[in-house]
Design a protein around this motif. Structure first.
Motif, PDB file in Angstrom:
ATOM      1  N   UNK A 270       0.950  -1.229   0.039  1.00 29.24           N
ATOM      2  CA  UNK A 270       0.004  -0.105  -0.067  1.00 29.24           C
ATOM      3  C   UNK A 270       0.769   1.234  -0.072  1.00 29.24           C
ATOM      4  N   UNK A 271       1.996   1.184  -0.015  1.00 30.26           N
ATOM      5  CA  UNK A 271       3.060   2.343  -0.174  1.00 30.26           C
ATOM      6  C   UNK A 271       3.040   3.168   1.039  1.00 30.26           C
ATOM      7  N   UNK A 272       2.607   4.573   0.888  1.00 30.86           N
ATOM      8  CA  UNK A 272       2.675   5.477   1.937  1.00 30.86           C
ATOM      9  C   UNK A 272       1.691   5.391   2.886  1.00 30.86           C
ATOM     10  N   UNK A 273       0.445   4.665   2.603  1.00 30.79           N
ATOM     11  CA  UNK A 273      -0.491   4.555   3.802  1.00 30.79           C
ATOM     12  C   UNK A 273      -0.155   3.530   4.573  1.00 30.79           C
ATOM     13  N   UNK A 274       1.018   2.862   4.592  1.00 32.02           N
ATOM     14  CA  UNK A 274       1.449   1.895   5.475  1.00 32.02           C
ATOM     15  C   UNK A 274       2.423   2.407   6.748  1.00 32.02           C
ATOM     16  N   UNK A 275       2.649   3.693   6.261  1.00 33.53           N
ATOM     17  CA  UNK A 275       3.655   4.093   7.236  1.00 33.53           C
ATOM     18  C   UNK A 275       3.058   4.173   8.695  1.00 33.53           C
TER      19      UNK A 275
END
Length: 321
Positions: A270-275
């Protein structure tokens, strides 16, 4: 029916050199199709065949439902073309050229001035329309060429590296116009060597190398083929890295290779939303994150994976943005 339908298209020159070597592609109506490749790969030759400026030596191609080899006049009535080298009369004003182009396309006299004014405004040249084109900058000429290509409301627009060498303002104007055309339902065939340009504008991308299509798909799907986005994490203090990997394992793919400057690297779909959830899980485990960097695959990674080399525009993606 596809707006552009290409099957086994070839262009061979004397000596047996095939600039385009049997490519297949389809572009649907209303789609922005990004055509990527290094200089000499066959991009411009392909465009010149599709816009009827160069006759194919093999295969078949239709544009707006008409065959480029046997029905070139019908194709030309349906398309707009803005090539790298814009042939503009240096002594005419921008307005005069626009109105002449409208007249040549058979637009009724009562509509000529209004349509010219609308497009001149859309490409940001209203203040310069009474100046001779010979005084225009390179970016202004490219914008005028785009406006001229749109004067007859074409079904399919061909843009051959339209932003090469342009300043950021001119590039942004052209990007905005491409987005507007897509919203209006115009099909756009965009050749470019700027990766960010294709990533931002194109619904689908085709990558050509040595006259052959080596990859095709949506930018997201193509990048996913070469690997997940990943988070490179570093921790404050003397962190227990084994414990960190244990906490992160259920959240993604803990990578075997960690780049310099990071303690752990985690692949996340999910890219940045996983941070947020990654940092929260580590914090709950008593591990304080000092730095998180999101690294995403690029279209250049796709090209390199398929060909073993990199695109010239790879280093200019930031400038294109």
């Amino acid at each position: 029916m596809a707006a552009i339908d290409v099957s086994g298209l070839e262009r061979e020159y004397r000596g047996g050199l095939k600039a385009v070597d049997g490519i297949d592609l389809q572009v649907q109506a209303g789609e922005v199709y990004g055509f990527l490749g290094p200089n000499g790969a066959g991009k411009t030759t392909t465009v010149r065949m599709l816009v009827t400026l160069l006759r194919p030596t093999g295969g078949r191609a239709t544009v707006a439902g008409f065959d480029v080899a046997t029905e070139p006049q019908k194709v030309r009535r349906k398309i707009g073309v803005a090539l790298q080298e814009a042939a503009l009369d240096q002594l005419m004003t921008g307005r005069e050229l626009m109105e002449l182009q409208a007249t040549l396309h058979g637009i009724p006299t009562r509509e000529v001035a209004g349509r010219a004014q609308d497009l001149i405004g859309r490409v940001g040249l209203a203040d310069a329309q009474e100046r001779r084109v010979g005084t225009y900058s390179g970016g202004m000429r490219r914008r005028l060429d785009l406006a001229m290509a749109l004067i007859h409301a074409p079904e399919v627009l061909f843009l051959d590296e339209p932003t090469t060498g342009l300043d950021p303002t001119s590039r942004a104007t052209l990007w905005e116009e491409v987005r507007r055309l897509k919203n209006d339902g115009t099909t756009v065939f965009l050749t470019t060597q700027y990766l960010e340009e294709a990533d931002q504008l194109a619904d689908r991308v085709g990558i050509i190398s040595a006259g052959k299509i080596v990859a095709e798909g949506t930018p997201t799907a193509l990048k996913a083929e070469v690997g997940l986005p990943h988070l490179d994490l570093s921790f404050d203090g003397d962190a227990d890295l084994a414990r960190a990997r244990e906490v992160l394992a259920p959240l993604g793919e803990v990578r075997d290779v960690t780049p310099p400057g990071a303690d752990v690297s985690l692949g996340v779909r999910e890219g940045s939303s996983a941070i947020a959830r990654v940092v929260r899980a580590l914090d709950d485990a008593g591990l304080t994150v000092g730095r998180v960097e999101l690294v995403e695959p690029t279209l250049d990674d796709v090209f390199a994976a398929r060909t073993g080399s990199h695109l010239e525009g790879a280093g200019e993606a930031g400038a294109a943005a």
